[in-house]
Design a protein around this motif. Structure first.
Motif: not given
Length: 125
Positions: A23-28
């Motif tokens: 969905i959104y890599l920086p929040l992994a």
């Protein structure tokens, strides 16, 4: 050590990180942190004393992060071997790329699980 809780934390780590990465890599980073937090927050303590301190939280969070990181790295490597674009970019270096993915994923998951374990104990007490 409660292995069911460690398994739960590792699965939460791998599943949440996989979904958030898509969905959104920086929040992994949320996946390993949450796995370590859950394991340490839900732990009851050990046989020789009551309660759990920050060192124990760090240990169970780190173990959860290692197991979850291994699961996640194997999933990424398995998906990468089926991805034609990755194979065309890497050529014969797929083994090297898989090794780098494994090392980075396990190391980051270990560190973030450790931090989540310490935070879980801090909020519990």
């Amino acid at each position: 050590m409660n292995w069911k809780l460690l398994g739960l934390g590792a699965c939460v780590n791998a599943i949440l990180t996989g979904i958030i990465t898509i969905i959104y890599l920086p929040l992994a980073f949320i996946g390993p942190f949450t796995g370590g937090f859950l394991v340490s927050y839900l732990s009851k303590g050990y046989e020789d004393y009551n309660g759990i301190d920050w060192k124990d939280g760090a240990v169970v969070g780190a173990i959860s992060g290692l197991i979850g990181g291994l699961i996640l790295a194997l999933l990424f490597i398995w998906l990468g071997t089926w991805n034609a674009a990755l194979e065309s970019l890497t050529g014969n270096n797929l083994i090297l790329i898989s090794y780098v993915i494994l090392q980075v994923t396990v190391l980051l998951s270990f560190i973030l699980g450790l931090i989540g374990g310490v935070v879980g104990v801090a909020l519990k007490n």
